[in-house]
Design a protein around this motif. Structure first.
Motif, mmCIF file in Angstrom:
data_model
loop_
_atom_site.group_PDB
_atom_site.id
_atom_site.type_symbol
_atom_site.label_atom_id
_atom_site.label_comp_id
_atom_site.label_asym_id
_atom_site.label_seq_id
_atom_site.Cartn_x
_atom_site.Cartn_y
_atom_site.Cartn_z
ATOM 1 N N UNK A 180 -70.390 12.648 47.090
ATOM 2 C CA UNK A 180 -69.435 11.712 47.693
ATOM 3 C C UNK A 180 -69.639 11.660 49.214
ATOM 4 N N UNK A 181 -69.815 12.803 49.827
ATOM 5 C CA UNK A 181 -70.068 12.799 51.279
ATOM 6 C C UNK A 181 -71.384 12.092 51.566
ATOM 7 N N UNK A 211 -73.745 0.796 43.481
ATOM 8 C CA UNK A 211 -73.641 1.508 42.193
ATOM 9 C C UNK A 211 -73.736 0.572 40.986
ATOM 10 N N UNK A 219 -75.478 5.903 39.555
ATOM 11 C CA UNK A 219 -75.808 7.309 39.733
ATOM 12 C C UNK A 219 -76.501 7.846 38.486
ATOM 13 N N UNK A 226 -66.950 15.944 43.912
ATOM 14 C CA UNK A 226 -65.638 15.954 44.567
ATOM 15 C C UNK A 226 -65.626 14.917 45.678
ATOM 16 N N UNK A 227 -64.489 14.231 45.784
ATOM 17 C CA UNK A 227 -64.365 13.274 46.892
ATOM 18 C C UNK A 227 -63.520 13.865 48.009
ATOM 19 N N UNK A 228 -62.884 15.034 47.764
ATOM 20 C CA UNK A 228 -62.096 15.779 48.745
ATOM 21 C C UNK A 228 -60.815 15.049 49.129
ATOM 22 N N UNK A 261 -59.837 8.806 47.736
ATOM 23 C CA UNK A 261 -61.265 8.500 47.597
ATOM 24 C C UNK A 261 -61.733 8.570 46.149
ATOM 25 N N UNK A 291 -61.245 5.148 45.184
ATOM 26 C CA UNK A 291 -62.342 4.337 45.730
ATOM 27 C C UNK A 291 -63.626 4.517 44.920
ATOM 28 N N UNK A 292 -63.978 5.758 44.625
ATOM 29 C CA UNK A 292 -65.223 6.028 43.906
ATOM 30 C C UNK A 292 -65.220 5.345 42.546
ATOM 31 N N UNK A 341 -65.362 1.453 43.014
ATOM 32 C CA UNK A 341 -66.704 0.999 43.380
ATOM 33 C C UNK A 341 -67.708 1.162 42.246
ATOM 34 N N UNK A 347 -69.003 4.075 41.404
ATOM 35 C CA UNK A 347 -69.888 5.213 41.628
ATOM 36 C C UNK A 347 -69.650 6.250 40.530
#
Lengths: 485, 297
Positions: free
Chosen positions: A68-69, A107, A112, B183-185, B189, B192-193, B196, B198
């Motif tokens: 994610x980062x 994506x 992924x 993990x998006x922490x 997020x 969001x992930x 999107x 992802x």
């Protein structure tokens, strides 16, 4: 008509215009090509900077498997507010060690964990290229099968490579910017054309108009042998370049053609008059012999005094007729030989005295200018006869109170005798036969005066011409000084 | 709580303190140990809900300072782990933490107050998938096998503990149930992930998802909730056990009375909360059960 037969009036502007259009197109294309290359270089430089920075920070995220980062890192490129920047990559993604997508900014198309090989031929080729990649630097991959160009950066520190960062640039990423530049270039090109084409048309026309005129005149000259053609006006093309020289040459050629035509005409006349002269003198000689015999016989008959008065009367009549024939024949047989005394001023004064009464009779004005040159002058008798003949003609042809002028002077190594009088011009057809025998301009003339004058001038090696101008008829006789044959 | 679990927690604490001892001794100990009246307090916030709302935190701090007459320092960290570390280092007097770390730290902290959300001090976990075609086939977390899954934080109940527990309850091993997890922490997020695409699925705090639904409906509309967990105790405010009792009561009073004054009401409204109650540690028994299932409590 074939295109190359076109008049210069059209050909020059068309050729000039074509050249201008070609030049503008060539320069514009070169500039566009340069712009395109610059754009490509810009993209490459921008990609190097972006990819270099990203691959360094991505290393740590990949090390911690923090996708994610990593995503936030690569996606930040698009969040910085310059989304419309044409030199941004279309997509950024990270490829893992076994050729799988670790993370991507797209994506939907590059999910992924998807295997590069399964994403289409372009990506499959990229996967093979990544397998081969060994260096620590970036590489550009441009496959015909891919819709994008890939610039790849190994994500590595020292000898550990955790993956590969791929910047995918759309093939038509340049298009909007390139199109804008092309439009700009085209506008400038059109502006240049808008300025140059009218100038070219004006210049071409200016060059062509005198050429076209020259060509038309040349065509006419060829047809009419230079007759009826006038010189080109100097204002038409007052420059000294090749075209100007052509104009001068044209004028010179025209003058020469005229001179030649004049000479030819004179030669023709001279030959004709020569033939007539030979014929006349031949006949005169043949007539003279029996004539002399006949006159001698008449004389013998009369001296005997045996004939009755009526016969004597007939003899007188015969004698008068024969004498007339003899005079005519003598006139035809112009003879200048044996007259060796050269002309003097007194001879000319005699002629003036002789003609004076006739001039007075018609209240005419006689302008008399005589300047005899030094040297041996032509024979006096011949000169006197020429002058008397011409003056008598002039007095006859001039109206009462008219003006007559006589000028005797040295000219071109000879003596010129010019007699001019006020009179209507002699028609051209008569002018051509003026010096032939029995051609008379007036009632009661024998038509032998000018013939005799001509014969004398010729026999002395000179020449005579007649011309009409400004209400004057002008006879010019020229006799050589040292060649009194 | 039975003896053995207390012993375990105590052991864990000792181990942690031993490991961090060098650091603890340096800066934190002298301040907390002093019994003199305090002129300032530090409050820790985790990314659980208000991570992106710095203005709100500023207002919160000013309100707190005015009400308590103390200097308030707000410490915000990117992950639960960092907030927990600050507590362990005694850098924080109070903190708003997730219920899962609260239980992990229960020997170090005391329950101060529990936020009231929609009338109750409770919240739950949502399993979300992308809206539209990509998530169409998913009806429960079971259908997400072998997919890419987004967790919020390894120390989050609703964003990590619950989904793993649910998978375990299905008889699967949460370590290899998904093809890939990350993990998006932060809960936001996760949304969001998933939106999107992802991740094909994610676990998110119901309070965050519903608050986002009000602030950014376009984002939540791109996700679909496929599963709702049972309710658990809401992430609580905690106090370090070393906090003097007077200060503890003072701050608790501030929180419990927030809904009574206009500034407090405005802050609560912006936080999408109703107020605070004292709460009871038994609220978190559900979480403790799940932790127990993983051998953690």
């Amino acid at each position: 008509m074939r295109p190359f037969d076109l008049s210069f009036r059209y050909k020059l502007p068309i050729w000039g215009g074509l050249l201008i259009v070609l030049s503008v197109a060539a320069v514009s294309s070169a500039m566009l090509l340069k712009a395109y290359e610059d754009l490509q270089r810009d993209v490459r430089i921008s990609a190097e900077a972006l990819g270099g920075a990203l691959s360094k920070t991505l290393f740590s995220h990949l090390l911690h498997d923090d996708v994610w980062r990593a995503y936030e890192q690569i996606n930040a490129v698009y969040r910085a507010g310059h989304v419309e920047d044409p030199i941004l990559p279309e997509a950024i993604f990270v490829v893992g060690p076994v050729g799988e997508i670790v993370v991507s900014t797209a994506p939907e198309t590059l999910p992924m964990l998807a295997d590069l090989d399964s994403l289409g031929p372009g990506y499959a080729e990229l996967a093979r290229a990544l397998d081969r990649q060994s260096g620590a630097g970036s590489e550009l991959h441009d496959f015909a099968t891919a819709q994008q160009r890939f610039i790849v950066f190994p994500i590595r520190e020292e000898y550990a490579q955790l993956g590969t960062l791929v910047l995918a640039y759309s093939r038509d990423v340049y298009l909007p910017r390139f199109r804008a530049q092309a439009l700009h270039g085209a506008l400038i090109g059109l502006l240049v054309l808008a300025v140059l084409l009218p100038i070219n048309a004006y210049w071409g026309g200016r060059m062509a108009v005198p050429l076209v005129e020259l060509a038309r005149r040349m065509e006419r000259v060829v047809r009419s042998h230079g007759q009826d053609e006038t010189e080109l006006p100097r204002t038409r093309y007052p420059y000294r370049d090749e075209l100007g020289q052509l104009f001068l040459a044209y004028d010179a050629m025209l003058a020469e053609m005229r001179q030649k035509a004049l000479l030819e005409r004179e030669l023709l006349q001279t030959e004709r008059l020569g033939a007539i002269g030979r014929l006349a003198s031949g006949i005169a000689h043949e007539v003279n012999n029996p004539l002399g015999g006949m006159l001698m016989a008449l004389d013998t008959l009369r001296q005997r005094g045996e004939a009755p008065p009526s016969v004597m009367k007939t003899l007188d009549m015969l004698e008068r007729g024969l004498k007339q024939i003899q005079e005519i024949v003598a006139a035809l047989l112009v003879q200048t030989r044996g007259q060796s005394r050269p002309l003097t001023a007194d001879d000319l004064e005699d002629v003036r005295t002789l003609i004076h009464s006739q001039v007075l009779n018609k209240s005419q004005r006689l302008d008399w200018r005589v300047e005899l040159p030094a040297g041996i002058l032509p024979p006096a008798a011949a000169c006197r006869q020429i002058l008397i003949n011409l003056l008598l003609n002039a007095v006859q042809a001039t109206a009462e109170q008219g003006h007559i002028s006589v000028q005797v002077a040295a000219r071109s190594g000879g003596l010129a005798i010019v007699v001019a009088n006020q009179a209507p011009p002699i028609p051209q057809e008569r002018l051509e036969h003026l010096f032939e025998p029995f051609v008379s301009g007036r009632e009661g003339g024998t038509g032998l005066g000018l013939w005799v004058t001509y014969q004398i001038a010729r026999q002395l090696g000179g020449r005579i011409v007649a011309n009409c101008a400004d209400g004057e008829v002008r006879f010019e006789v020229w006799l050589p000084l040292e060649n009194a044959t | 709580m039975n003896v053995s679990s207390r012993e375990t927690a105590s052991l864990a604490r000792r181990r942690l303190l031993g490991g961090l001892g060098g650091l603890v001794l340096g800066a934190a100990l002298p301040r907390v140990a002093s019994s003199a009246p305090r002129s300032s307090i530090s409050v820790g916030f985790t990314p659980a809900f208000v991570h992106d709302q710095h203005a709100l935190l500023g207002d919160w701090r000013r309100h707190m300072e005015r009400t308590l007459g103390l200097h308030v320092e707000i410490k915000q960290r990117d992950s639960y782990r960092e907030t927990m570390d600050l507590l362990r280092l005694k850098q924080l007097d109070f903190a708003w933490v997730c219920d899962y770390p609260f239980l992990m730290l229960k020997d170090l902290v005391r329950l101060l107050a529990v936020p009231v959300y929609k009338g109750q001090p409770l919240y739950r976990s949502y399993i979300i998938v992308p809206a539209g075609n990509r998530g169409l086939h998913v009806e429960s977390i079971k259908d997400l096998k072998n997919s890419v899954f987004a967790y919020a934080d390894p120390l989050s109940n609703t964003g990590y503990l619950y989904p793993r527990y649910a998978i375990q309850q299905m008889g699967e091993d949460p370590r290899d149930f998904f093809r890939k997890t990350f993990f998006t922490w932060s809960h936001k997020k996760v949304v969001e992930a998933v939106a999107l695409g992802i991740a094909q699925g994610g676990a998110v705090d119901s309070y965050v998802w519903e608050s986002l639904e009000q602030i950014d409906p376009a984002l939540t509309r791109r996700t679909r909730i496929v599963e709702r967990s049972p309710e658990y105790g809401f992430p609580p405010f905690v106090a370090h056990r070393d906090t003097p009792p007077g200060l503890f009561e003072q701050v608790r009073g501030f929180l419990l009375g927030m809904h009574l004054d206009p500034v407090g009401v405005d802050l609560l409204k912006r936080l999408n909360l109703d107020g605070f109650v004292k709460g009871d540690v038994r609220l978190y028994d559900g979480v403790a059960r799940m932790m127990h299932a993983f051998g953690e409590a």
